[in-house]
Design an enzyme around this catalytic site. Structure first.
Site, PDB file in Angstrom:
ATOM      1  N   TYR A 156     -29.177 -22.244  78.705  1.00  0.00           N
ATOM      2  CA  TYR A 156     -30.585 -22.489  78.351  1.00  0.00           C
ATOM      3  C   TYR A 156     -31.389 -21.174  78.385  1.00  0.00           C
ATOM      4  CZ  TYR A 156     -35.193 -24.808  78.634  1.00  0.00           C
ATOM      5  OH  TYR A 156     -36.491 -25.222  78.428  1.00  0.00           O
ATOM      6  N   LYS A 160     -33.293 -19.298  75.228  1.00  0.00           N
ATOM      7  CA  LYS A 160     -34.739 -19.037  75.217  1.00  0.00           C
ATOM      8  C   LYS A 160     -35.023 -17.526  75.139  1.00  0.00           C
ATOM      9  CE  LYS A 160     -36.047 -23.373  75.455  1.00  0.00           C
ATOM     10  NZ  LYS A 160     -36.751 -24.022  74.350  1.00  0.00           N
TER      11      LYS A 160
END
Ligand code: NAP
Length: 248
Positions: A156, A160
């Site tokens: 994740y 990002k």
């Protein structure tokens, strides 16, 4: 920012607009006068939120943003039904948390394909039209985890952080065509994504947040609306945290 309808007459795509932060953003852009295209994998859920949005001309689309061809088809459908896309909000995102040694290939590839690949697919599908019209605003919903990293979220965090690089590169490529690209990086916001946090984890988190609370979708929406609109006309390539001070 009530009363003004600064996006009147324009179309705005919000991926992942069927719930959570995306639903709040769809509501804020509708309040600003935009015709909102709500995109999610579950088209029925997206359809259900349309009736709740202020104004008219909104529509729902079932599309997996990780599928480049589906994104191209969806953008074409939006433009023929709702008009040229002036605002693109890449909000769709998923988590598949685990420590690095336990992350499966799928956990890695699905998160990267959805969170990072999805934004790329949607930008590529909308940018040509924006370039022809010499106008557009792209807002990528990232995360403070992309700035700070987080144990148990390597996939994740990488997706990002990648979005931050994508944001700045797109901003540099398209600024001369009057297209802006910015990132909004939320901290911990109360949605389905964070609903699995135990009370003890929430208490621990609050100690790390100077504002002393987790955020609500409404805390994020006003900034996205501002970045979409004309008052942000000289702002591009920025990563703005909305996190109660957590990442400073
Ligand atoms: P959420 O409540 O889980 O909602 C996610 C939305 O994305 C849903 O509408 C979902 O609809 C859609 N979606 C997921 N995968 C998709 C795909 N492949 N194609 C199209 N749509 C897809 O999440 P949220 O908490 O609102 O988060 C929204 C964004 O903010 C995400 O990018 C997330 O990483 C970011 N963010 C959240 C937090 C937080 O604390 N909540 C913090 C920082 C950043 P379907 O399932 O129907 O596709």
């Amino acid at each position: 920012m009530t009363g003004r309808k600064e996006l009147t007459g324009s179309a705005a795509i919000v991926t992942g607009g069927s719930r959570g932060i995306g639903l709040g953003i769809a509501g804020a852009l509708a309040e600003a006068g935009a015709r909102v295209a709500v995109v999610a994998r579950d088209g029925e859920k997206a359809e259900a939120v349309i009736a709740e949005l202020e104004g008219s001309g909104h529509a729902a689309y079932s599309c997996d943003v990780a599928d480049a061809k589906a994104c191209k088809r969806t953008v074409a459908r939006v433009e023929s039904a709702q008009g040229p896309v002036a605002t693109l909000v890449n909000n769709a995102g998923i988590t598949r948390d685990n420590i690095v040694l336990r992350l499966r290939d799928d956990d890695w590839s699905q998160v990267i394909a959805t969170n990072l690949g999805g934004a790329f697919n949607m930008i590529r599908a909308t940018a040509r039209g924006m370039m022809k019209r010499r106008s557009g605003s792209i807002v990528n919903i990232t995360s403070v985890i992309g700035l700070m990293g987080n144990a148990g979220q390597a996939n994740y965090a990488a997706s990002k952080a990648g979005l931050h690089g994508l944001t700045k590169s797109v901003a540099k490529e398209l600024a001369s065509r009057n297209i802006r690209c910015n990132a909004v990086a939320p901290g911990f916001i109360l949605t389905d994504m964070t609903s699995a946090l135990a009370d003890a984890q929430v208490d621990e988190l609050k100690k790390r947040i100077p504002a002393g609370r987790l955020g609500e979708p409404a805390d994020v929406c006003g900034l996205v609306r501002f970045l979409a609109g004309p008052e942000a006309g000289y702002i591009t390539g920025q990563i703005i945290a909305v996190d109660g001070g957590m990442a400073m």
